[in-house]
Design a protein around this motif. Structure first.
Motif, PDB file in Angstrom:
ATOM      1  N   ASN A   1       0.813  -1.213   0.000  1.00 55.78           N
ATOM      2  CA  ASN A   1       0.000   0.000   0.000  1.00 55.78           C
ATOM      3  C   ASN A   1       0.851   1.269   0.000  1.00 55.78           C
ATOM      4  O   ASN A   1       0.434   2.290  -0.546  1.00 55.78           O
ATOM      5  N   SER A   2       2.032   1.230   0.562  1.00 52.67           N
ATOM      6  CA  SER A   2       2.876   2.435   0.525  1.00 52.67           C
ATOM      7  C   SER A   2       3.300   2.758  -0.904  1.00 52.67           C
ATOM      8  O   SER A   2       3.484   3.921  -1.258  1.00 52.67           O
ATOM      9  N   ASN A   3       3.410   1.742  -1.741  1.00 54.30           N
ATOM     10  CA  ASN A   3       3.758   1.971  -3.140  1.00 54.30           C
ATOM     11  C   ASN A   3       2.588   2.506  -3.963  1.00 54.30           C
ATOM     12  O   ASN A   3       2.777   2.892  -5.113  1.00 54.30           O
ATOM     13  N   LYS A   4       1.411   2.538  -3.396  1.00 56.31           N
ATOM     14  CA  LYS A   4       0.242   3.082  -4.095  1.00 56.31           C
ATOM     15  C   LYS A   4       0.028   4.569  -3.786  1.00 56.31           C
ATOM     16  O   LYS A   4      -0.851   5.198  -4.343  1.00 56.31           O
ATOM     17  N   VAL A   5       0.846   5.099  -2.899  1.00 56.13           N
ATOM     18  CA  VAL A   5       0.764   6.517  -2.533  1.00 56.13           C
ATOM     19  C   VAL A   5       1.573   7.321  -3.545  1.00 56.13           C
ATOM     20  O   VAL A   5       2.740   7.037  -3.767  1.00 56.13           O
ATOM     21  N   ASN A   6       0.922   8.330  -4.152  1.00 56.86           N
ATOM     22  CA  ASN A   6       1.672   9.153  -5.107  1.00 56.86           C
ATOM     23  C   ASN A   6       1.994  10.544  -4.564  1.00 56.86           C
ATOM     24  O   ASN A   6       2.858  11.219  -5.096  1.00 56.86           O
ATOM     25  N   ARG A   7       1.303  10.957  -3.497  1.00 54.89           N
ATOM     26  CA  ARG A   7       1.611  12.210  -2.811  1.00 54.89           C
ATOM     27  C   ARG A   7       1.509  11.942  -1.318  1.00 54.89           C
ATOM     28  O   ARG A   7       0.534  11.386  -0.848  1.00 54.89           O
ATOM     29  N   LEU A   8       2.531  12.341  -0.591  1.00 54.35           N
ATOM     30  CA  LEU A   8       2.595  12.080   0.845  1.00 54.35           C
ATOM     31  C   LEU A   8       2.886  13.382   1.567  1.00 54.35           C
ATOM     32  O   LEU A   8       3.951  13.970   1.383  1.00 54.35           O
ATOM     33  N   TYR A   9       1.896  13.836   2.346  1.00 55.41           N
ATOM     34  CA  TYR A   9       2.093  15.021   3.183  1.00 55.41           C
ATOM     35  C   TYR A   9       2.328  14.523   4.595  1.00 55.41           C
ATOM     36  O   TYR A   9       1.526  13.782   5.155  1.00 55.41           O
ATOM     37  N   ILE A  10       3.444  14.934   5.186  1.00 54.80           N
ATOM     38  CA  ILE A  10       3.801  14.510   6.535  1.00 54.80           C
ATOM     39  C   ILE A  10       3.913  15.732   7.422  1.00 54.80           C
ATOM     40  O   ILE A  10       4.662  16.660   7.113  1.00 54.80           O
ATOM     41  N   SER A  11       3.173  15.717   8.527  1.00 53.22           N
ATOM     42  CA  SER A  11       3.280  16.808   9.504  1.00 53.22           C
ATOM     43  C   SER A  11       4.289  16.417  10.572  1.00 53.22           C
ATOM     44  O   SER A  11       4.541  15.239  10.801  1.00 53.22           O
ATOM     45  N   GLY A  12       4.853  17.428  11.222  1.00 56.38           N
ATOM     46  CA  GLY A  12       5.834  17.177  12.271  1.00 56.38           C
ATOM     47  C   GLY A  12       7.242  17.406  11.767  1.00 56.38           C
ATOM     48  O   GLY A  12       7.480  17.614  10.580  1.00 56.38           O
ATOM     49  N   GLU A  13       8.178  17.360  12.694  1.00 58.71           N
ATOM     50  CA  GLU A  13       9.588  17.569  12.370  1.00 58.71           C
ATOM     51  C   GLU A  13      10.192  16.285  11.810  1.00 58.71           C
ATOM     52  O   GLU A  13      10.098  15.226  12.430  1.00 58.71           O
ATOM     53  N   PHE A  14      10.788  16.383  10.634  1.00 59.91           N
ATOM     54  CA  PHE A  14      11.444  15.223  10.031  1.00 59.91           C
ATOM     55  C   PHE A  14      12.327  15.678   8.878  1.00 59.91           C
ATOM     56  O   PHE A  14      12.196  16.780   8.375  1.00 59.91           O
ATOM     57  N   ASN A  15      13.197  14.792   8.479  1.00 63.09           N
ATOM     58  CA  ASN A  15      14.011  14.985   7.285  1.00 63.09           C
ATOM     59  C   ASN A  15      13.590  13.942   6.268  1.00 63.09           C
ATOM     60  O   ASN A  15      13.293  12.793   6.627  1.00 63.09           O
ATOM     61  N   ILE A  16      13.590  14.315   5.006  1.00 59.24           N
ATOM     62  CA  ILE A  16      13.275  13.355   3.957  1.00 59.24           C
ATOM     63  C   ILE A  16      14.533  12.534   3.698  1.00 59.24           C
ATOM     64  O   ILE A  16      15.455  12.976   3.027  1.00 59.24           O
ATOM     65  N   THR A  17      14.570  11.360   4.275  1.00 61.59           N
ATOM     66  CA  THR A  17      15.746  10.483   4.171  1.00 61.59           C
ATOM     67  C   THR A  17      15.624   9.576   2.941  1.00 61.59           C
ATOM     68  O   THR A  17      14.542   9.428   2.363  1.00 61.59           O
ATOM     69  N   GLU A  18      16.709   8.967   2.579  1.00 58.89           N
ATOM     70  CA  GLU A  18      16.702   8.000   1.475  1.00 58.89           C
ATOM     71  C   GLU A  18      15.789   6.825   1.808  1.00 58.89           C
ATOM     72  O   GLU A  18      15.108   6.295   0.944  1.00 58.89           O
ATOM     73  N   ARG A  19      15.794   6.411   3.055  1.00 56.18           N
ATOM     74  CA  ARG A  19      14.947   5.293   3.481  1.00 56.18           C
ATOM     75  C   ARG A  19      13.463   5.634   3.300  1.00 56.18           C
ATOM     76  O   ARG A  19      12.696   4.822   2.794  1.00 56.18           O
ATOM     77  N   LEU A  20      13.073   6.852   3.676  1.00 60.73           N
ATOM     78  CA  LEU A  20      11.689   7.303   3.496  1.00 60.73           C
ATOM     79  C   LEU A  20      11.343   7.366   2.009  1.00 60.73           C
ATOM     80  O   LEU A  20      10.281   6.888   1.583  1.00 60.73           O
TER      81      LEU A  20
END
Length: 168
Positions: free
Chosen positions: A132-151
């Protein structure tokens, strides 16, 4: 349609609402998997779902049992394109991202909190959520984070942002 079912403990009576495209669910009691089955059947053309519930699911342990998992009906959201889970317990993020519980179509816009997402995905290492994560085409994330390679690898088809208006 806005459904607040607190006093009746998720006793949404059902019915068929073919014209409803947006649904908001709020309750002070947990939503269980069976409730989501009723919602999907009542709103078969639902495109947008907002979910607000901070209460942990009660029947989660039952669903974890390997011998019982085949008895669960998978909730299929054929038209859902916008799923908002900011203000929810992480059980509901798991409810929607585990393919043994929910079938999402491609092209979903998912909005949620980073801390909850990280917990549910086990720091973006949990394979059970990858379908199901591969079916997401836009991901809005709230909170403090960095967009990592793993994400980025975990949500490989998604444009990821912490700016909601960047998607509009």
């Amino acid at each position: 349609m806005y459904i607040k079912d607190g006093e009746s403990r998720n006793n949404f009576p059902g019915g068929l609402f073919k014209c409803v495209r947006q649904v908001s669910l709020y309750d002070e009691y947990p939503f269980e998997h069976e409730f989501f089955l009723r919602i999907q059947k009542s709103f078969p053309l639902m495109e947008k779902l907002n979910l607000y519930n901070k209460k942990r699911q009660n029947n989660k342990q039952y669903r974890k049992s390997k011998e019982n998992i085949e008895h669960l009906s998978i909730v299929e959201y054929s038209y859902l394109t916008n799923l908002i889970l900011y203000d929810t317990h992480y059980d509901y993020i798991e409810e929607f991202l585990l393919d043994t519980k929910t079938c999402l179509e491609n092209g979903v816009f998912l909005s949620l909190n980073y801390k909850s997402l990280k917990k549910v995905t086990r720091n973006f290492k949990r394979n059970a959520i990858r379908i199901n994560s591969n079916k997401v085409n836009r991901l809005y994330i709230s909170g403090e984070f960095n967009i990592t390679e793993r994400l980025k690898h975990y949500f490989s088809h998604a444009k990821i942002s912490n700016n909601y208006y960047g998607f509009i």
